[in-house]
Structure formats: C-alpha cells, structure tokens
Design an enzyme around this catalytic site. Structure first.
Site, PDB file in Angstrom:
ATOM      1  N   GLU A   1       0.845  -1.246  -0.041  1.00 37.95           N
ATOM      2  CA  GLU A   1       0.003   0.067   0.072  1.00 37.95           C
ATOM      3  C   GLU A   1       0.797   1.410   0.016  1.00 37.95           C
ATOM      4  O   GLU A   1       1.814   1.424   0.566  1.00 37.95           O
ATOM      5  CB  GLU A   1      -0.837  -0.090   1.185  1.00 37.95           C
ATOM      6  CG  GLU A   1      -1.663   1.069   1.301  1.00 37.95           C
ATOM      7  CD  GLU A   1      -2.480   1.390  -0.016  1.00 37.95           C
ATOM      8  OE1 GLU A   1      -3.387   0.311  -0.287  1.00 37.95           O
ATOM      9  OE2 GLU A   1      -2.626   2.592  -0.575  1.00 37.95           O
TER      10      GLU A   1
ATOM     11  N   LEU B   1      -0.951   4.304   0.321  1.00 35.17           N
ATOM     12  CA  LEU B   1      -1.365   5.805   0.489  1.00 35.17           C
ATOM     13  C   LEU B   1      -0.682   6.707   1.548  1.00 35.17           C
ATOM     14  O   LEU B   1       0.317   6.175   2.322  1.00 35.17           O
ATOM     15  CB  LEU B   1      -2.850   5.237   1.017  1.00 35.17           C
ATOM     16  CG  LEU B   1      -2.924   4.733   2.389  1.00 35.17           C
ATOM     17  CD1 LEU B   1      -2.698   5.217   3.408  1.00 35.17           C
ATOM     18  CD2 LEU B   1      -4.082   4.010   2.508  1.00 35.17           C
TER      19      LEU B   1
ATOM     20  N   GLU C   1      -1.054   9.031   4.634  1.00 33.57           N
ATOM     21  CA  GLU C   1      -2.171   9.435   5.727  1.00 33.57           C
ATOM     22  C   GLU C   1      -2.441  11.148   5.386  1.00 33.57           C
ATOM     23  O   GLU C   1      -1.497  11.609   5.105  1.00 33.57           O
ATOM     24  CB  GLU C   1      -1.577   9.385   7.092  1.00 33.57           C
ATOM     25  CG  GLU C   1      -1.630   7.922   7.542  1.00 33.57           C
ATOM     26  CD  GLU C   1      -1.223   7.610   8.973  1.00 33.57           C
ATOM     27  OE1 GLU C   1      -0.881   8.436   9.835  1.00 33.57           O
ATOM     28  OE2 GLU C   1      -0.619   6.601   9.192  1.00 33.57           O
TER      29      GLU C   1
ATOM     30  N   ILE D   1      11.121  17.814  -0.653  1.00 32.93           N
ATOM     31  CA  ILE D   1      12.621  18.364  -0.343  1.00 32.93           C
ATOM     32  C   ILE D   1      12.656  19.315   0.863  1.00 32.93           C
ATOM     33  O   ILE D   1      13.292  20.474   0.811  1.00 32.93           O
ATOM     34  CB  ILE D   1      13.598  18.754  -1.532  1.00 32.93           C
ATOM     35  CG1 ILE D   1      12.710  19.684  -2.449  1.00 32.93           C
ATOM     36  CG2 ILE D   1      13.788  17.513  -2.342  1.00 32.93           C
ATOM     37  CD1 ILE D   1      13.533  20.300  -3.447  1.00 32.93           C
TER      38      ILE D   1
ATOM     39  N   GLY E   1      13.323  20.290   7.779  1.00 37.33           N
ATOM     40  CA  GLY E   1      12.251  20.339   9.090  1.00 37.33           C
ATOM     41  C   GLY E   1      12.634  19.893  10.355  1.00 37.33           C
ATOM     42  O   GLY E   1      14.259  19.621  10.265  1.00 37.33           O
TER      43      GLY E   1
ATOM     44  N   GLY F   1       8.391  11.486  10.839  1.00 38.96           N
ATOM     45  CA  GLY F   1       7.969  10.539  11.859  1.00 38.96           C
ATOM     46  C   GLY F   1       6.630   9.713  11.371  1.00 38.96           C
ATOM     47  O   GLY F   1       7.089   9.440  10.180  1.00 38.96           O
TER      48      GLY F   1
ATOM     49  N   CYS G   1       5.250   4.828   9.417  1.00 41.25           N
ATOM     50  CA  CYS G   1       5.891   4.006   8.327  1.00 41.25           C
ATOM     51  C   CYS G   1       7.437   4.360   8.306  1.00 41.25           C
ATOM     52  O   CYS G   1       8.125   3.331   8.232  1.00 41.25           O
ATOM     53  CB  CYS G   1       5.246   4.378   6.945  1.00 41.25           C
ATOM     54  SG  CYS G   1       3.586   3.762   6.951  1.00 41.25           S
TER      55      CYS G   1
ATOM     56  N   LYS H   1       2.402  14.731  10.811  1.00 41.87           N
ATOM     57  CA  LYS H   1       2.106  15.844   9.588  1.00 41.87           C
ATOM     58  C   LYS H   1       1.000  16.388   9.671  1.00 41.87           C
ATOM     59  O   LYS H   1       0.172  15.714  10.495  1.00 41.87           O
ATOM     60  CB  LYS H   1       2.763  14.858   8.334  1.00 41.87           C
ATOM     61  CG  LYS H   1       1.624  13.686   7.951  1.00 41.87           C
ATOM     62  CD  LYS H   1       1.938  13.397   6.745  1.00 41.87           C
ATOM     63  CE  LYS H   1       0.980  12.368   6.141  1.00 41.87           C
ATOM     64  NZ  LYS H   1       1.244  11.864   4.928  1.00 41.87           N
TER      65      LYS H   1
ATOM     66  N   ARG I   1       2.180   8.661  15.990  1.00 40.85           N
ATOM     67  CA  ARG I   1       3.166   7.720  15.972  1.00 40.85           C
ATOM     68  C   ARG I   1       4.546   8.346  15.336  1.00 40.85           C
ATOM     69  O   ARG I   1       4.786   8.862  14.313  1.00 40.85           O
ATOM     70  CB  ARG I   1       2.884   6.465  15.197  1.00 40.85           C
ATOM     71  CG  ARG I   1       1.651   5.656  15.760  1.00 40.85           C
ATOM     72  CD  ARG I   1       1.306   4.283  15.136  1.00 40.85           C
ATOM     73  NE  ARG I   1       0.492   4.750  13.925  1.00 40.85           N
ATOM     74  CZ  ARG I   1      -0.083   4.041  13.196  1.00 40.85           C
ATOM     75  NH1 ARG I   1      -0.012   2.567  13.275  1.00 40.85           N
ATOM     76  NH2 ARG I   1      -0.809   4.235  12.153  1.00 40.85           N
TER      77      ARG I   1
HETATM   78  N1  LIG Z   1      -0.381   4.021   7.948  1.00 40.74           N
HETATM   79  C1  LIG Z   1       0.087   4.087   6.588  1.00 40.74           C
HETATM   80  O1  LIG Z   1       0.093   5.324   6.195  1.00 40.74           O
HETATM   81  C2  LIG Z   1       0.409   3.037   6.043  1.00 40.74           C
HETATM   82  C3  LIG Z   1       0.730   3.348   4.499  1.00 40.74           C
HETATM   83  C4  LIG Z   1       1.154   2.240   3.774  1.00 40.74           C
HETATM   84  C5  LIG Z   1       1.313   1.045   4.371  1.00 40.74           C
HETATM   85  N2  LIG Z   1       1.263   0.620   5.728  1.00 40.74           N
HETATM   86  C6  LIG Z   1       1.442  -0.587   6.211  1.00 40.74           C
HETATM   87  O2  LIG Z   1       0.020  -1.268   6.478  1.00 40.74           O
HETATM   88  C7  LIG Z   1      -0.073  -2.032   7.707  1.00 40.74           C
HETATM   89  C8  LIG Z   1      -1.288  -1.798   8.248  1.00 40.74           C
HETATM   90  O3  LIG Z   1      -0.944  -0.265   8.944  1.00 40.74           O
HETATM   91  P1  LIG Z   1      -1.958   0.789   9.671  1.00 40.74           P
HETATM   92  O4  LIG Z   1      -1.100   2.104   9.948  1.00 40.74           O
HETATM   93  O5  LIG Z   1      -3.317   0.506   9.040  1.00 40.74           O
HETATM   94  O6  LIG Z   1      -2.034  -0.056  11.013  1.00 40.74           O
HETATM   95  P2  LIG Z   1      -3.069   0.274  12.190  1.00 40.74           P
HETATM   96  O7  LIG Z   1      -2.323  -0.084  13.494  1.00 40.74           O
HETATM   97  O8  LIG Z   1      -3.685   1.495  12.106  1.00 40.74           O
HETATM   98  O9  LIG Z   1      -4.094  -0.944  11.939  1.00 40.74           O
HETATM   99  C9  LIG Z   1      -3.875  -2.348  12.421  1.00 40.74           C
HETATM  100  C10 LIG Z   1      -5.182  -2.933  12.703  1.00 40.74           C
HETATM  101  O10 LIG Z   1      -5.017  -4.409  12.541  1.00 40.74           O
HETATM  102  C11 LIG Z   1      -5.883  -4.939  13.615  1.00 40.74           C
HETATM  103  N3  LIG Z   1      -5.432  -6.132  13.733  1.00 40.74           N
HETATM  104  C12 LIG Z   1      -4.305  -6.798  14.587  1.00 40.74           C
HETATM  105  N4  LIG Z   1      -4.452  -8.191  14.594  1.00 40.74           N
HETATM  106  C13 LIG Z   1      -5.451  -8.344  13.949  1.00 40.74           C
HETATM  107  C14 LIG Z   1      -5.967  -9.681  13.478  1.00 40.74           C
HETATM  108  N5  LIG Z   1      -5.390 -11.068  13.926  1.00 40.74           N
HETATM  109  N6  LIG Z   1      -7.072  -9.741  12.921  1.00 40.74           N
HETATM  110  C15 LIG Z   1      -7.806  -8.638  12.590  1.00 40.74           C
HETATM  111  N7  LIG Z   1      -7.161  -7.314  12.751  1.00 40.74           N
HETATM  112  C16 LIG Z   1      -6.201  -7.270  13.304  1.00 40.74           C
HETATM  113  C17 LIG Z   1      -5.564  -3.786  14.823  1.00 40.74           C
HETATM  114  O11 LIG Z   1      -6.442  -4.104  15.748  1.00 40.74           O
HETATM  115  C18 LIG Z   1      -5.631  -2.592  14.045  1.00 40.74           C
HETATM  116  O12 LIG Z   1      -6.886  -2.020  14.212  1.00 40.74           O
HETATM  117  C19 LIG Z   1       1.442  -1.945   8.226  1.00 40.74           C
HETATM  118  O13 LIG Z   1       2.262  -2.776   7.835  1.00 40.74           O
HETATM  119  C20 LIG Z   1       1.906  -0.575   7.694  1.00 40.74           C
HETATM  120  O14 LIG Z   1       3.377  -0.574   7.623  1.00 40.74           O
HETATM  121  C21 LIG Z   1       0.507   1.724   6.449  1.00 40.74           C
END
Ligand SMILES: NC(=O)c1ccc[n+]([C@@H]2O[C@H](COP(=O)([O-])OP(=O)(O)OC[C@H]3O[C@@H](n4cnc5c(N)ncnc54)[C@H](O)[C@@H]3O)[C@@H](O)[C@H]2O)c1
Length: 446
Positions: free
Chosen positions: A154, A156, A158, A256, A259, A263, A266, A327, A334
C-alpha cells in the site's frame, strides 16, 4: 466481487471503504471489538479527510460491513486481504506476529480456494512464510484446498489516504499465479479506467518496492536536513537552496522540505526494518543507517535551540506548541517529532501548552493527565502566558497568524519554527526572534 480485509486501521479501513465505494462487497475484520462496535455505530477511529462520509454511505448501501469474527470474514470472500500492523520488533525488524496470526486464522477456517493478499508492509520473504504457514495448517487439517499468496503493498499517504486509494499512482501486484493476477486485475479494474496503473512483478520485488519507496522518501528528507544543518553553519538559507535545486527536473520540488525530522507509522519503522533485513544477510546499508541517524538528530534541533536561548534548565518556563501530529491532516502521533520535543521540554522542567487541529484526543490518550501538559482549544489559547512558541507540524491554519497579537500574548517574542512556515524578514519586522531550520540569518537574534 466479495472482499475480506483483516485489520481495520489506516490501511484496512481506507482500502475496504474505497473498494466498497467502487461496488465491491467488503467485510472488514478486526480483533479490536470496541473498534468494530464503534464502526458499526458510525464512529470512525481515525481522522482522514473524506473517510467518515464514505464509510457511512457504504455501510448504509450494504456494500461495507464490519465484524470481529474471523471465521465469518474468511467465509465471506475468496479474496482475503491482510492489512494488520507490522510494528518494529526490539531489533528494529518488522514484527510479523499479526500478519502470521491472520494467515493462520485464514488457513484454519477456509473451506474453499483463497487468494491471500498481503497489503501490510512486510520484509522480503514474508509471502513465502505466509505460504508455508498456510500449507502447514491445511496439512494438519488434512485439507486439499488450494490458495495463492499475493503481495500488494500500500502506498497511501495519511492525510490524503482516500484520494490516494481512489486514484493510485500505481497498483503493485507481486504474484506469479495467473489465477491470482486475473482476480487482482478484476478487483482493481474500477481504479484503472483512466489508464492501467497495475504493475505486475514477482513477489520479492513487490515486497522490496514498498521499502525502497519509503526509504527513498526518508532519504530525501534526511538529505535536506543535512543540507539545512550545513546551510545554517555556512550562513546560507536552505529555503533558497531548496528552490535552486528543486528547479532541476531531475530533482524536483516534491518532498525536499527541511524540518524537525520525519515521523509517522511508516518511515521510521520501514527504514529500520530494511537496515535489519540488510544486516541479516551481512550487507551494511550505509545510506539507510545515515538516514536514520540524521533523523534522530534532527528531532532534537528545536529543543537544542530552545535551550540555547533560554538555558538548559527550563524550570518555570511554559512553551506554546503548535502541531502534535507527525504531519498535517492526520491525528496520527506515532513517532511524531512533537513527542520528542514535548518530552525533552518536560525533562528540562518546562510546561507545554499545546494545540493541534486533530490530534488532541490522541495526545490525551498517549500522555493522560499531567500537570506539565495543557491541551488548549485554539492555537491562540496555547499562547497565553507562554514564554515562546514552538511549531512542529505545518498545518495550514498556522501559516498566516496574526503576528501582532501573537507578540502581545507571548511573554517573549520568540518563535522556534520546525517547519519554516514564515518569511524571516516579515517575522523580524514584527520584532520576533525567529529560529527556523537551516536559514542562515534566522539563527541570529534580531
Ligand atoms: N498508515 C499508513 O500510512 C500506511 C501506509 C502504507 C502501508 N502501511 C502498512 O500497512 C500496515 C497496516 O498499517 P496501519 O497504519 O493501517 O495499522 P493500524 O495499526 O492503524 O491498524 C492495524 C489494525 O489491525 C488490527 N489487527 C491486529 N491483529 C489482527 C488480527 N489478527 N485480525 C484482525 N485485525 C487485526 C488492529 O486491531 C488494528 O486495528 C502496516 O504494515 C503498515 O506499515 C501503512
């Protein structure tokens, strides 16, 4: 098509909602029962522009539903997304326990062929681990069922997640299974009407693509912060330098900005995880290590300036802090630089009066009630009786303050700007001492 998504966080909820909005029937599963109850009642756990109304519309239309029951989720669809967290383990490597728990759950409950799609950010080789685990559980069940494991990282951002998900720059699919690729093509067809955004590759390349993308972006930030630190020591202005280099199309203006450090959920963990992956195969990733070191150092720049100005002991001092999220346009705290700043100020004896347009509740949840933290209802309220202003996040709302009233309200006319929001000449005309990042003359007292 029917789709199940495990993990209803930033990625799972946004992806599920956007797939539902395109007409798919999506079931989102989470182990956090409170989150599921809240979502069923229309309470959205995160702030993301445009998300709330989209969730509500698609729940009302019957396209999107939520459950805490994994078995129900597995039964719902052939396509099973894994979108759970992959937090850093103690050594910085990605902790796969949530990903593998979902894989085990899918393998335990499946009664038909499944396409298991990994959307979490996971180290190279994870698809193989998921395949091995699913095969092992199916063998223990004496089940002849088949499955595919696909990597679909993914990208995307935030704060712009809905838009990014609806109009992705690219959809990376890692798979060598013709069936899985055709299922993914059909699933994402509604997102490809303008032009085909799908890039199909082998699984390991797809897994590495995600880390390479985030590490490249983190590298750009740390590079600019390195230049900013040089600029201020050499009497140059990094903002001029930024324009000077950004005009080169090979460099470009995106990403670029100097700052007070990157944070979020990711960049820090993904840089660490790739360093760990490299270390585990005996490769010393010099660039990534430097990127991380520079970022850690950068998060302390603001407080160092504060202590240079007011002295190391900040007992009895109060600081207005604008911006808590890592941001703008998110409530995500986080690894936010603001946390490092606040914690260092507290350690030195200071109080913080903070304001953020969205991250106040999250700050309260993280730090609870404490005498040295006051969360203020407006950015102006945060200034009252504060010794100086510190800016950690570049929310739009902070870009054009009323400098006259700001000066009258603060005890001292001093601004520590971690995002270079203001023109030093303008701020100087109002009589402020202005500390910014990498701006040669801004570190002088006017
Ligand atoms: N946040 C971002 O901007 C972003 C962007 C790209 C990729 N990612 C990646 O995507 C992944 C998820 O990130 P996020 O920010 O959405 O995480 P998050 O912490 O916001 O959400 C994770 C969710 O998974 C749930 N969960 C945990 N174990 C579970 C299970 N066994 N069954 C069902 N649900 C379960 C948790 O309760 C939580 O609600 C990570 O690997 C992250 O690195 C995040």
């Amino acid at each position: 098509m029917k789709v199940t998504i495990f993990g209803t966080g930033y990625v799972g909820l946004v992806t599920g909602t956007c797939l539902a909005d395109m007409g798919h029937h999506v079931m989102c599963v989470d182990i956090d029962e409170q989150k599921i109850t809240n979502l069923r009642n229309g309470v959205i756990p995160i702030y993301e522009p445009g998300l709330e109304s989209l969730v509500k519309t698609n729940v009302a239309n019957g396209q999107l539903c939520f459950t805490a029951n994994a078995e129900e989720g597995v039964a719902h669809a052939e396509i099973q997304f894994i979108a759970v967290g992959t937090p850093p383990d103690e050594d910085g490597s990605a902790d796969l326990k949530y990903v593998l728990a979902v894989a085990r759950s899918i393998a335990s409950h499946m009664q038909s062929h499944k396409v298991i799609v990994n959307k979490s950010t996971v180290p190279v080789g994870t698809a193989d681990k998921v395949s091995a685990l699913v095969s092992q559980v199916l063998a223990a069940r004496s089940s002849p069922l088949g499955f595919d494991v696909v990597s679909n990282p993914e990208f995307l951002k935030e704060g712009a997640a809905v838009n990014d998900c609806m109009k992705p720059d690219r959809i990376v699919i890692g798979s060598q299974s013709a069936h899985a690729i055709s299922v993914m093509k059909e699933l994402y067809a509604p997102f490809n009407r303008n032009h085909d955004r799908m890039i199909v590759m082998d699984v390991r390349s797809s897994e590495l693509t995600k880390y390479a993308a985030n590490c490249m972006l983190a590298t750009k930030i740390s590079f600019m912060n390195e230049m900013a630190n040089l600029a201020e020591r050499l009497g140059a202005d990094i903002e001029q330098v930024r324009l000077g280099i950004g005009s080169d199309p090979r460099i470009g203006y995106h990403f670029i900005y100097p700052g007070c450090g990157y944070g979020g959920s990711c960049f820090p963990k993904d840089v660490q995880a790739l360093i760990q992956t490299a270390d585990s195969i005996g490769f010393d990733s010099a660039i990534l290590k430097a990127v991380e070191t520079i970022n850690e150092r950068q998060k302390s720049v603001l407080v160092n300036r504060v202590q240079q100005h007011f002295g190391a002991d900040l007992q009895g001092k109060t600081f207005a802090l604008w911006g808590l999220s890592f941001k703008p346009n998110t409530d995500d705290m986080r690894e936010a630089p603001a946390r490092v700043v606040m914690e260092a100020l507290w350690l030195a004896g200071a109080k913080v009066q903070a304001f953020d347009p969205e991250a106040m509740e999250e700050t309260q949840r993280i730090y609870g009630q404490r005498a040295d933290l006051v969360l203020c209802g407006t950015k102006e309220a945060a200034l009252k009786d504060a010794d100086a202003l510190i800016i950690c996040t570049e929310w739009k709302n902070f870009r054009a303050p009323d400098f006259d009233s700001l000066k009258q309200t603060l005890r001292h006319a001093v601004i520590f700007d971690g995002r270079n929001l203001y023109d030093p000449d303008v701020v100087r005309r109002y009589g402020f001492t202005y500390y910014a990042i990498g701006r040669g003359d801004s570190i002088k007292t006017y």
